[in-house]
Scaffold this active site. Sequence first.
Site, PDB file in Angstrom:
ATOM      1  CB  CYS A  79      38.849  49.849   5.757  1.00  0.00           C
ATOM      2  SG  CYS A  79      37.185  50.510   6.066  1.00  0.00           S
ATOM      3  CB  CYS A 126      37.212  51.961   3.247  1.00  0.00           C
ATOM      4  SG  CYS A 126      37.176  52.407   4.985  1.00  0.00           S
ATOM      5  CG  ASP A 127      39.508  50.304   0.371  1.00  0.00           C
ATOM      6  OD1 ASP A 127      39.157  51.427  -0.014  1.00  0.00           O
ATOM      7  OD2 ASP A 127      40.476  50.112   1.138  1.00  0.00           O
TER       8      ASP A 127
END
Length: 312
Positions: free
Chosen positions: A134, A137-138
Amino acid sequence: MELLKTLILGSGPAGYTAAIYAGRSGITPVIYEGIQPGGQLTQTTDVDNFPGYPEGVDGNALMDDLRKQAERFGAQIRTQICTKADLSQRPYTLTFDDGSQVQTQTLIIATGASAKYLGLPDEEKYRGIGVSACATCDGFFYRKKTVAVVGGGDTACEEATYLSGLAQKVYLIVRKPFLRASQAMQDRVFANEKIEVLFETNTLGLYGEDGVEGAHLVHRKGEADERRYDLPIDGFFLAIGHNPNSEPFREWLEVDEIGYIKTQGQTPRTNVSGVFAAGDVADPLYRQAITAAASGCKAAIEVKNFLDEHDL
């Protein structure tokens, strides 16, 4: 056979949020945790984009907080996995991996979607310390660093483009000699000076001491001019798709060509009355913890309205 008012399948942000709202509305929800208790966030170290945590939070700690909040409002949490569903008539009958069966007047399916991986042992070894599925997300953790994205479709191109706004260099590792993405997305990738596409390239493994420091690659694997080399990178992102965990319900519910459960308009309603879908199992587009939590909220409100309308 046990008869419930509402049953929630899945214990990610969608499932726990549904349980919180259901519990606060006077329903005693039962949650079956499913194949990954706590959901995909338990595979993530730092979560920086979930509201309410100004310094970020460990993924496991976040899910533990949500679990405790759900339990505070009366949620009963069970560990079994649903293997079969009969949604032909209400109350609906669900069968679990220990052979037990439960009937429920309403059902919230929040079983999530599992990211596809290449199947390399190193992916598990470095998960959360250099390997991610992701970028949204990261990606923040790789500002000014060098990363690689695996995949050749729209999702991979979108991830690479997103990461190019953070990282200093993005490699797009593509197994085939072409991209499968839409032409508009291809044009965007090729015009981006930070993205370099590595066609006809496969990943053999990853290396690094305390995290990912590089990838072992092979160009034109199995051909006469095969070339193996190491590519120094700081992060390795998988973008080869997701598998929605909807198998037990596909006989009864409308799903798309991949298996994501179709919902009606802006609601979590499915084509079966009293059955609702929340989180990534019904979301092929965003797949974020906050959007999953929001859909869990909507599903619980729908359950409350349904039970009241049917005097259950």
